[in-house]
Design a protein around this motif. Structure first.
Motif, PDB file in Angstrom:
ATOM      1  N   VAL A  83       8.296  40.349  12.803  1.00 58.15           N
ATOM      2  CA  VAL A  83       7.721  40.740  11.524  1.00 58.15           C
ATOM      3  C   VAL A  83       8.649  40.336  10.388  1.00 58.15           C
ATOM      4  CG1 VAL A  83       7.050  42.691  10.081  1.00 58.15           C
ATOM      5  CG2 VAL A  83       6.336  42.609  12.466  1.00 58.15           C
ATOM      6  N   GLY A  84       9.943  40.514  10.583  1.00 56.16           N
ATOM      7  CA  GLY A  84      10.906  40.110   9.559  1.00 56.16           C
ATOM      8  C   GLY A  84      10.850  38.620   9.307  1.00 56.16           C
ATOM      9  N   SER A  85      10.650  37.844  10.377  1.00 59.89           N
ATOM     10  CA  SER A  85      10.558  36.397  10.224  1.00 59.89           C
ATOM     11  C   SER A  85       9.315  36.015   9.435  1.00 59.89           C
ATOM     12  CB  SER A  85      10.529  35.731  11.606  1.00 59.89           C
ATOM     13  OG  SER A  85      10.305  34.348  11.492  1.00 59.89           O
ATOM     14  N   VAL A  86       8.187  36.680   9.765  1.00 60.00           N
ATOM     15  CA  VAL A  86       6.951  36.406   9.037  1.00 60.00           C
ATOM     16  C   VAL A  86       7.111  36.771   7.571  1.00 60.00           C
ATOM     17  CG1 VAL A  86       4.550  37.129   8.783  1.00 60.00           C
ATOM     18  CG2 VAL A  86       5.456  36.654  11.048  1.00 60.00           C
ATOM     19  N   ARG A  87       7.828  37.881   7.316  1.00 60.27           N
ATOM     20  CA  ARG A  87       8.010  38.332   5.942  1.00 60.27           C
ATOM     21  C   ARG A  87       8.806  37.330   5.130  1.00 60.27           C
ATOM     22  NH1 ARG A  87      10.205  42.857   7.127  1.00 60.27           N
ATOM     23  NH2 ARG A  87      12.355  42.329   6.668  1.00 60.27           N
ATOM     24  N   GLN A  88       9.749  36.650   5.767  1.00 53.99           N
ATOM     25  CA  GLN A  88      10.616  35.728   5.055  1.00 53.99           C
ATOM     26  C   GLN A  88      10.054  34.320   4.997  1.00 53.99           C
ATOM     27  OE1 GLN A  88      13.246  36.700   3.358  1.00 53.99           O
ATOM     28  NE2 GLN A  88      12.846  38.783   4.030  1.00 53.99           N
ATOM     29  N   GLU A  89       9.248  33.960   6.013  1.00 51.26           N
ATOM     30  CA  GLU A  89       8.759  32.585   6.100  1.00 51.26           C
ATOM     31  C   GLU A  89       7.272  32.542   5.800  1.00 51.26           C
ATOM     32  OE1 GLU A  89       8.297  29.026   9.443  1.00 51.26           O
ATOM     33  OE2 GLU A  89       9.390  30.859   9.911  1.00 51.26           O
ATOM     34  N   ALA A  90       6.857  31.564   5.015  1.00 51.39           N
ATOM     35  CA  ALA A  90       5.435  31.409   4.700  1.00 51.39           C
ATOM     36  C   ALA A  90       4.719  30.852   5.920  1.00 51.39           C
ATOM     37  CB  ALA A  90       5.261  30.475   3.509  1.00 51.39           C
ATOM     38  N   GLN A  91       3.859  31.664   6.519  1.00 53.48           N
ATOM     39  CA  GLN A  91       3.094  31.227   7.672  1.00 53.48           C
ATOM     40  C   GLN A  91       1.785  32.000   7.715  1.00 53.48           C
ATOM     41  OE1 GLN A  91       4.570  32.895  11.584  1.00 53.48           O
ATOM     42  NE2 GLN A  91       6.443  33.072  10.391  1.00 53.48           N
ATOM     43  N   GLY A  92       0.905  31.576   8.604  1.00 50.91           N
ATOM     44  CA  GLY A  92      -0.419  32.171   8.664  1.00 50.91           C
ATOM     45  C   GLY A  92      -1.383  31.411   7.775  1.00 50.91           C
ATOM     46  N   VAL A  93      -2.528  32.024   7.478  1.00 56.98           N
ATOM     47  CA  VAL A  93      -3.569  31.395   6.658  1.00 56.98           C
ATOM     48  C   VAL A  93      -3.539  31.989   5.258  1.00 56.98           C
ATOM     49  CG1 VAL A  93      -6.021  30.887   6.423  1.00 56.98           C
ATOM     50  CG2 VAL A  93      -5.001  31.049   8.707  1.00 56.98           C
ATOM     51  N   LEU A  94      -3.336  31.135   4.256  1.00 58.16           N
ATOM     52  CA  LEU A  94      -3.362  31.545   2.853  1.00 58.16           C
ATOM     53  C   LEU A  94      -4.758  31.264   2.310  1.00 58.16           C
ATOM     54  CD1 LEU A  94      -1.867  32.459   0.259  1.00 58.16           C
ATOM     55  CD2 LEU A  94      -1.293  30.049  -0.114  1.00 58.16           C
ATOM     56  N   ALA A 282       4.903  36.651   2.580  1.00 61.58           N
ATOM     57  CA  ALA A 282       5.691  35.534   2.041  1.00 61.58           C
ATOM     58  C   ALA A 282       4.801  34.404   1.572  1.00 61.58           C
ATOM     59  CB  ALA A 282       6.674  35.036   3.096  1.00 61.58           C
ATOM     60  N   ARG A 283       3.702  34.137   2.294  1.00 57.95           N
ATOM     61  CA  ARG A 283       2.832  33.021   1.910  1.00 57.95           C
ATOM     62  C   ARG A 283       2.236  33.236   0.518  1.00 57.95           C
ATOM     63  NH1 ARG A 283       0.192  35.948   5.827  1.00 57.95           N
ATOM     64  NH2 ARG A 283      -1.776  36.941   5.200  1.00 57.95           N
ATOM     65  N   VAL A 284       1.903  34.492   0.192  1.00 59.88           N
ATOM     66  CA  VAL A 284       1.316  34.782  -1.117  1.00 59.88           C
ATOM     67  C   VAL A 284       2.388  34.729  -2.202  1.00 59.88           C
ATOM     68  CG1 VAL A 284       0.000  36.449  -2.478  1.00 59.88           C
ATOM     69  CG2 VAL A 284      -0.437  36.211  -0.018  1.00 59.88           C
ATOM     70  N   ARG A 285       3.524  35.369  -1.925  1.00 63.16           N
ATOM     71  CA  ARG A 285       4.610  35.397  -2.909  1.00 63.16           C
ATOM     72  C   ARG A 285       5.089  33.980  -3.237  1.00 63.16           C
ATOM     73  NH1 ARG A 285       9.564  35.239  -1.338  1.00 63.16           N
ATOM     74  NH2 ARG A 285       9.087  36.210   0.682  1.00 63.16           N
ATOM     75  N   LEU A 286       5.274  33.141  -2.214  1.00 58.11           N
ATOM     76  CA  LEU A 286       5.760  31.791  -2.448  1.00 58.11           C
ATOM     77  C   LEU A 286       4.726  30.943  -3.184  1.00 58.11           C
ATOM     78  CD1 LEU A 286       7.601  31.055   0.918  1.00 58.11           C
ATOM     79  CD2 LEU A 286       8.610  31.620  -1.289  1.00 58.11           C
ATOM     80  N   PHE A 287       3.441  31.147  -2.873  1.00 58.12           N
ATOM     81  CA  PHE A 287       2.393  30.391  -3.548  1.00 58.12           C
ATOM     82  C   PHE A 287       2.337  30.743  -5.035  1.00 58.12           C
ATOM     83  CE2 PHE A 287      -2.179  30.378  -4.862  1.00 58.12           C
ATOM     84  CZ  PHE A 287      -2.284  28.999  -5.038  1.00 58.12           C
TER      85      PHE A 287
END
Length: 300
Positions: A83-94, A282-287
């Protein structure tokens, strides 16, 4: 119900060899640690440890439980790390929604850039000029031009969307460049209309003074589709009033030229809306950060 904190205390007590050492490691006093171990044994209905003043000894049930607890706590640690990795790295479907023209020229390219930076990210962009409900649509964020704010959502300002008047060099070479708003009436203007009207009222504001005027323009070409109006302008069919964001690329390349640059049309903010600042993936924040940086560069 056995708590993970009690499991951790039990495993740490066995590993450290004493309740006092385990308590120092986990932040328990010996008295609290003793109560929690007693509660754990009561919940399980078995004795796990034989305690004396000098040593702790695992019972047969304690040995079995200790091995299982180690496995469970290792799985929990792996889950937390994932979960920590997902939180830090942008992954999944945006999942993003945007107006059509803005999406094609700005949001789509921004998503492509982000996907190159985050190989584990997938994107799904919905292009529509209809107002989309972020929550009901299962979207991560929506990009909107103007419109009333939605009190359920967080809005981040990106830039101002302003309308300008422009034309292809071929048209301007043939018909000349208008120097005042009043001269627009003598030009072929591409009309945006949802009716059969061949005229439109263009409201303009002088940038320096704030002076406002409305000019009724007309032309041989009328459409209810902004992309088609854009194409006609590029083909030299007349003057067109378009969003600066829609024509910025053509202005930079010289395929279109802004006229009456001291006058501007209506303005509206471009915003990205999302559900909450808390626990933002992370995917939303980075976008959102990527969009903000992109529009900031474009405004320079």
């Amino acid at each position: 119900m056995v708590e993970l904190a009690d499991m951790r205390l039990f495993v740490s007590t066995v590993a450290c060899g004493s309740l006092s050492a385990a308590g120092r490691e986990l932040g328990f006093s010996p008295a609290v640690g003793s109560k929690r171990l007693t509660r754990l044994e009561a919940d399980l209905g078995v004795r796990l440890l034989q305690r004396s003043s000098r040593r702790l000894t695992l019972t047969e049930e304690g040995v079995i439980y200790y091995e299982r607890c180690q496995a469970i706590l290792a799985d929990v640690a792996d889950a937390e790390a994932a979960v920590g990795s997902v939180r830090q790295e942008a992954q999944g479907v945006l999942r993003v929604s945007s107006p059509v023209a803005l999406g094609r020229r700005w949001i789509g390219p921004a998503l492509a850039e982000l996907a190159l930076m985050a190989p584990r990210l997938s994107v799904q962009l919905t292009l529509t000029d209809q107002l989309v409900d972020l929550i009901e649509g299962g979207l991560d964020c929506v990009v909107r031009i103007g419109g009333a704010p939605d009190s359920r959502l967080i809005a981040r300002y990106l830039t101002d969307n302003r309308r300008i008047i422009c034309a292809a060099p071929t048209y301007l070479n043939q018909r000349g460049i208008p120097q005042t708003p009043a001269e627009l009436v003598a030009h072929d203007c591409i009309v945006m209309s949802r009716s059969s009207a061949s005229h439109a009222d263009w409201r303009l504001e002088q940038r320096d003074t704030g002076l406002q005027t409305t000019i009724r323009v007309k032309g041989r070409f009328a459409t209810d589709n902004g992309e088609l109006a854009h194409d006609w302008a590029l083909a030299g069919m007349g003057l067109v009033r378009r969003s600066f964001l829609d024509v910025s690329g053509e202005l930079a390349s010289g395929r279109l030229v802004e006229v009456l640059p001291q006058w501007t049309g209506e303005r509206a903010p471009v915003q990205v809306l999302y559900a909450s600042r808390r626990h933002l993936p992370a995917r939303v924040r980075l976008f959102i950060d990527h969009l903000a940086a992109m529009f900031a560069r474009a405004a320079m």
